[in-house]
Structure formats: structure tokens, C-alpha cells
Design a protein around this motif. Sequence first.
Motif, PDB file in Angstrom:
ATOM      1  N   ALA A  34      -6.818  51.356   7.679  1.00 23.49           N
ATOM      2  CA  ALA A  34      -6.373  51.081   6.332  1.00 23.49           C
ATOM      3  C   ALA A  34      -5.612  52.233   5.585  1.00 23.49           C
ATOM      4  CB  ALA A  34      -7.720  50.512   5.625  1.00 23.49           C
ATOM      5  N   ASN A  35      -4.709  51.862   4.744  1.00 25.55           N
ATOM      6  CA  ASN A  35      -4.171  52.980   3.753  1.00 25.55           C
ATOM      7  C   ASN A  35      -4.880  52.786   2.360  1.00 25.55           C
ATOM      8  OD1 ASN A  35      -2.504  54.768   2.815  1.00 25.55           O
ATOM      9  ND2 ASN A  35      -0.728  53.289   2.712  1.00 25.55           N
ATOM     10  N   GLY A  52     -23.059  48.447   6.171  1.00 28.68           N
ATOM     11  CA  GLY A  52     -22.553  49.805   5.361  1.00 28.68           C
ATOM     12  C   GLY A  52     -22.091  50.709   6.466  1.00 28.68           C
ATOM     13  N   THR A  53     -22.855  50.738   7.767  1.00 27.82           N
ATOM     14  CA  THR A  53     -22.400  51.541   8.745  1.00 27.82           C
ATOM     15  C   THR A  53     -21.151  51.157   9.471  1.00 27.82           C
ATOM     16  OG1 THR A  53     -24.877  51.747   9.512  1.00 27.82           O
ATOM     17  CG2 THR A  53     -23.189  52.367  11.588  1.00 27.82           C
ATOM     18  N   GLU A  54     -20.764  49.872   9.410  1.00 28.13           N
ATOM     19  CA  GLU A  54     -19.467  49.451  10.320  1.00 28.13           C
ATOM     20  C   GLU A  54     -18.308  49.678   9.165  1.00 28.13           C
ATOM     21  OE1 GLU A  54     -17.409  45.367  11.881  1.00 28.13           O
ATOM     22  OE2 GLU A  54     -19.391  45.178  11.531  1.00 28.13           O
ATOM     23  N   LEU A  55     -18.559  49.470   7.772  1.00 32.18           N
ATOM     24  CA  LEU A  55     -17.520  49.715   6.914  1.00 32.18           C
ATOM     25  C   LEU A  55     -17.369  51.251   6.959  1.00 32.18           C
ATOM     26  CD1 LEU A  55     -15.739  48.748   4.704  1.00 32.18           C
ATOM     27  CD2 LEU A  55     -17.709  49.202   3.114  1.00 32.18           C
ATOM     28  N   LYS A  56     -18.088  52.020   6.833  1.00 27.49           N
ATOM     29  CA  LYS A  56     -18.216  53.587   7.011  1.00 27.49           C
ATOM     30  C   LYS A  56     -17.338  53.967   8.056  1.00 27.49           C
ATOM     31  CE  LYS A  56     -21.870  55.903   5.947  1.00 27.49           C
ATOM     32  NZ  LYS A  56     -23.220  56.376   5.866  1.00 27.49           N
ATOM     33  N   ARG A  57     -17.492  53.450   9.411  1.00 29.71           N
ATOM     34  CA  ARG A  57     -16.694  53.888  10.397  1.00 29.71           C
ATOM     35  C   ARG A  57     -15.124  53.466  10.265  1.00 29.71           C
ATOM     36  NH1 ARG A  57     -17.626  49.928  15.334  1.00 29.71           N
ATOM     37  NH2 ARG A  57     -19.318  49.718  13.860  1.00 29.71           N
ATOM     38  N   TYR A  58     -15.150  52.317   9.845  1.00 28.04           N
ATOM     39  CA  TYR A  58     -13.620  51.881   9.503  1.00 28.04           C
ATOM     40  C   TYR A  58     -12.976  52.784   8.665  1.00 28.04           C
ATOM     41  CZ  TYR A  58     -13.582  47.768  12.625  1.00 28.04           C
ATOM     42  OH  TYR A  58     -13.698  47.102  13.773  1.00 28.04           O
ATOM     43  N   ILE A  59     -13.790  53.139   7.417  1.00 26.19           N
ATOM     44  CA  ILE A  59     -13.125  53.923   6.494  1.00 26.19           C
ATOM     45  C   ILE A  59     -12.846  55.434   7.050  1.00 26.19           C
ATOM     46  CG2 ILE A  59     -13.886  55.080   4.221  1.00 26.19           C
ATOM     47  CD1 ILE A  59     -14.897  52.507   3.155  1.00 26.19           C
ATOM     48  N   ARG A  60     -13.784  55.835   7.831  1.00 32.54           N
ATOM     49  CA  ARG A  60     -13.510  57.186   8.466  1.00 32.54           C
ATOM     50  C   ARG A  60     -12.423  57.199   9.309  1.00 32.54           C
ATOM     51  NH1 ARG A  60     -19.818  58.779   9.461  1.00 32.54           N
ATOM     52  NH2 ARG A  60     -20.152  59.713   7.352  1.00 32.54           N
ATOM     53  N   ALA A  61     -12.310  56.121  10.177  1.00 36.42           N
ATOM     54  CA  ALA A  61     -10.946  55.819  10.928  1.00 36.42           C
ATOM     55  C   ALA A  61      -9.593  55.700  10.270  1.00 36.42           C
ATOM     56  CB  ALA A  61     -11.096  54.754  11.724  1.00 36.42           C
ATOM     57  N   SER A  62      -9.675  55.694   8.931  1.00 37.74           N
ATOM     58  CA  SER A  62      -8.515  55.544   8.240  1.00 37.74           C
ATOM     59  C   SER A  62      -8.159  56.809   7.320  1.00 37.74           C
ATOM     60  CB  SER A  62      -8.658  54.489   7.006  1.00 37.74           C
ATOM     61  OG  SER A  62      -9.594  54.716   5.926  1.00 37.74           O
ATOM     62  N   MET A 151     -19.102  37.347  10.897  1.00 34.20           N
ATOM     63  CA  MET A 151     -19.053  37.041   9.458  1.00 34.20           C
ATOM     64  C   MET A 151     -19.093  38.607   9.098  1.00 34.20           C
ATOM     65  SD  MET A 151     -20.954  33.650   8.038  1.00 34.20           S
ATOM     66  CE  MET A 151     -22.354  33.986   8.752  1.00 34.20           C
ATOM     67  N   GLN A 152     -19.954  39.457   9.536  1.00 31.94           N
ATOM     68  CA  GLN A 152     -19.943  40.858   9.069  1.00 31.94           C
ATOM     69  C   GLN A 152     -18.547  41.641   9.335  1.00 31.94           C
ATOM     70  OE1 GLN A 152     -23.575  43.370   9.691  1.00 31.94           O
ATOM     71  NE2 GLN A 152     -22.157  44.766  10.836  1.00 31.94           N
ATOM     72  N   SER A 153     -18.214  41.404  10.459  1.00 35.38           N
ATOM     73  CA  SER A 153     -16.845  41.880  10.694  1.00 35.38           C
ATOM     74  C   SER A 153     -15.806  41.582   9.932  1.00 35.38           C
ATOM     75  CB  SER A 153     -16.726  41.778  12.409  1.00 35.38           C
ATOM     76  OG  SER A 153     -17.463  42.467  13.196  1.00 35.38           O
ATOM     77  N   ASP A 154     -15.834  40.385   9.740  1.00 39.08           N
ATOM     78  CA  ASP A 154     -14.702  39.585   9.087  1.00 39.08           C
ATOM     79  C   ASP A 154     -14.910  40.171   7.332  1.00 39.08           C
ATOM     80  OD1 ASP A 154     -12.567  38.001   8.161  1.00 39.08           O
ATOM     81  OD2 ASP A 154     -13.779  36.318   7.822  1.00 39.08           O
ATOM     82  N   LEU A 155     -16.102  40.434   6.964  1.00 41.76           N
ATOM     83  CA  LEU A 155     -16.296  41.030   5.645  1.00 41.76           C
ATOM     84  C   LEU A 155     -15.692  42.412   5.620  1.00 41.76           C
ATOM     85  CD1 LEU A 155     -17.775  40.293   3.083  1.00 41.76           C
ATOM     86  CD2 LEU A 155     -19.904  41.301   3.948  1.00 41.76           C
ATOM     87  N   VAL A 156     -16.015  43.121   6.639  1.00 42.22           N
ATOM     88  CA  VAL A 156     -15.552  44.506   6.572  1.00 42.22           C
ATOM     89  C   VAL A 156     -14.184  44.477   6.477  1.00 42.22           C
ATOM     90  CG1 VAL A 156     -15.410  46.672   7.843  1.00 42.22           C
ATOM     91  CG2 VAL A 156     -17.502  45.424   7.807  1.00 42.22           C
ATOM     92  N   GLN A 157     -13.327  43.746   7.137  1.00 44.67           N
ATOM     93  CA  GLN A 157     -11.979  43.870   7.003  1.00 44.67           C
ATOM     94  C   GLN A 157     -11.618  43.194   5.667  1.00 44.67           C
ATOM     95  OE1 GLN A 157      -9.927  44.936   9.421  1.00 44.67           O
ATOM     96  NE2 GLN A 157     -11.879  45.438  10.567  1.00 44.67           N
ATOM     97  N   GLN A 158     -12.061  42.393   5.172  1.00 44.05           N
ATOM     98  CA  GLN A 158     -11.604  41.936   3.867  1.00 44.05           C
ATOM     99  C   GLN A 158     -12.011  42.911   2.905  1.00 44.05           C
ATOM    100  OE1 GLN A 158     -12.914  37.865   2.355  1.00 44.05           O
ATOM    101  NE2 GLN A 158     -13.012  37.059   4.453  1.00 44.05           N
ATOM    102  N   LEU A 160     -12.053  46.248   3.204  1.00 48.70           N
ATOM    103  CA  LEU A 160     -10.876  47.154   3.407  1.00 48.70           C
ATOM    104  C   LEU A 160      -9.409  46.880   3.073  1.00 48.70           C
ATOM    105  CD1 LEU A 160     -11.638  48.385   7.303  1.00 48.70           C
ATOM    106  CD2 LEU A 160     -11.749  49.902   5.116  1.00 48.70           C
ATOM    107  N   ARG A 161      -9.159  45.297   3.074  1.00 50.53           N
ATOM    108  CA  ARG A 161      -7.811  44.921   2.522  1.00 50.53           C
ATOM    109  C   ARG A 161      -8.095  44.973   1.046  1.00 50.53           C
ATOM    110  NH1 ARG A 161      -8.235  41.002   6.866  1.00 50.53           N
ATOM    111  NH2 ARG A 161      -9.293  39.437   5.550  1.00 50.53           N
ATOM    112  N   ARG A 162      -9.243  44.780   0.423  1.00 45.79           N
ATOM    113  CA  ARG A 162      -9.216  44.878  -1.067  1.00 45.79           C
ATOM    114  C   ARG A 162      -9.108  46.369  -1.561  1.00 45.79           C
ATOM    115  NH1 ARG A 162     -12.607  39.377  -2.094  1.00 45.79           N
ATOM    116  NH2 ARG A 162     -11.193  38.094  -1.076  1.00 45.79           N
TER     117      ARG A 162
END
Length: 179
Positions: A34-35, A52-62, A151-158, A160-162
Motif C-alpha cells: 500500500a502507498n 490488528g496483527t494482520e493489519l500491522k503486518r501489511y502496514i509494515r510491509a508498505s 472476512m478478516q483478510s478482506d477487511l484488512v485490504q479494505q 488499507l485501500r481507505r
Amino acid sequence: MPFQLHQRKVLQWFLMLLAAVTLSACGFHMRGPANLPFKTIFLGFADNSQLGTELKRYIRASGVEVVSDKDEAEAVLQVIADTREKKILTLNTNGRVREYSLYQRFSFLVRDNKGAVLIPPTNITLKRDITYDENQELAKQAEEVLLYRDMQSDLVQQILRRLSASKTATAGTADPVEE
């Protein structure tokens, strides 16, 4: 005969090359990180939150640092609500459950370090339907867990997009440049 075989090979190579060029020109590309428009963020999740853990992982990856102190963060994600719900969708002729609807509702807002709202309160509702058979109780419970995980994975992606889309909102609120 060899000339026709050669012609056929050339035509096959040409068609494969044409297909490759067409596919590369369609704009398809793998989803990258994510940008995000900030360098640090504080996430208002409980320490044991899977979301929170999954979202944190994706945010750190960005490339954004997730900090543990609100005062150090450029942006603060505040969780308003995170609920799961299971509703009966249909019954059979004996009055037994045949289908359930699974819901996950999540509400959040994002503020900057000065308290200004970057993303106003936002609600995301996800729904999945699941059939039920009392003869396969354990399998259906496992399927329910998998659907909630999906649903949790889908929620994390949404989310991140927002968060990525907030870049345009913050750019629009910047001081205008005088000409």
C-alpha cells in the motif's frame, strides 16, 4: 510439405507473441504494498487482536512504522467497533436451521497527530452465507472459522485501500500555493 510446416510454426509463434503482448497491455499487475501518506501510525487495537496483527503486518510491509505511542505517530487509527454476528437465514420444513448469515462489522476513524480527522468515521460490513447440516457439525464449525478468517483478510485490504485513499484527502486540505 516442409514449407507449410514452417509457415504453421511461424504463425503459432506470432499468435503466442500477440497473446503475450495483449496480456501485458491490459494493465494487469500484482498488488504491491500500500502507498500510505504517512510514515508512522498508531493502531488502536487490543494487543491480542488478530485483525490488528494482520493489519500491522501489511502496514509494515508498505514501509510505514507502527508505533506504540500515540504522540509519536503521524496518524492514529481509532477503532470504534469490531463485532461479529451470526443470524439465521433459512429454516427447513421441520423448523431446523439450513443456512446462516455471518456478519463482520468494523468501524474506525483516522486522525492526524494534531487531532484533525483524516478519515471520518467509516463503517465496513462484510457478509458471508453458510449452509448448515447438523450431521456435519464439526465440519461446519471449521467452515465458519475459515469464512471469518476470509472476512478478516478482506477487511484488512479494505482498510488499507481507505488509508491509501486518504492521501488525496490530506493533499486537498494542504495550504494552497499562491501564484
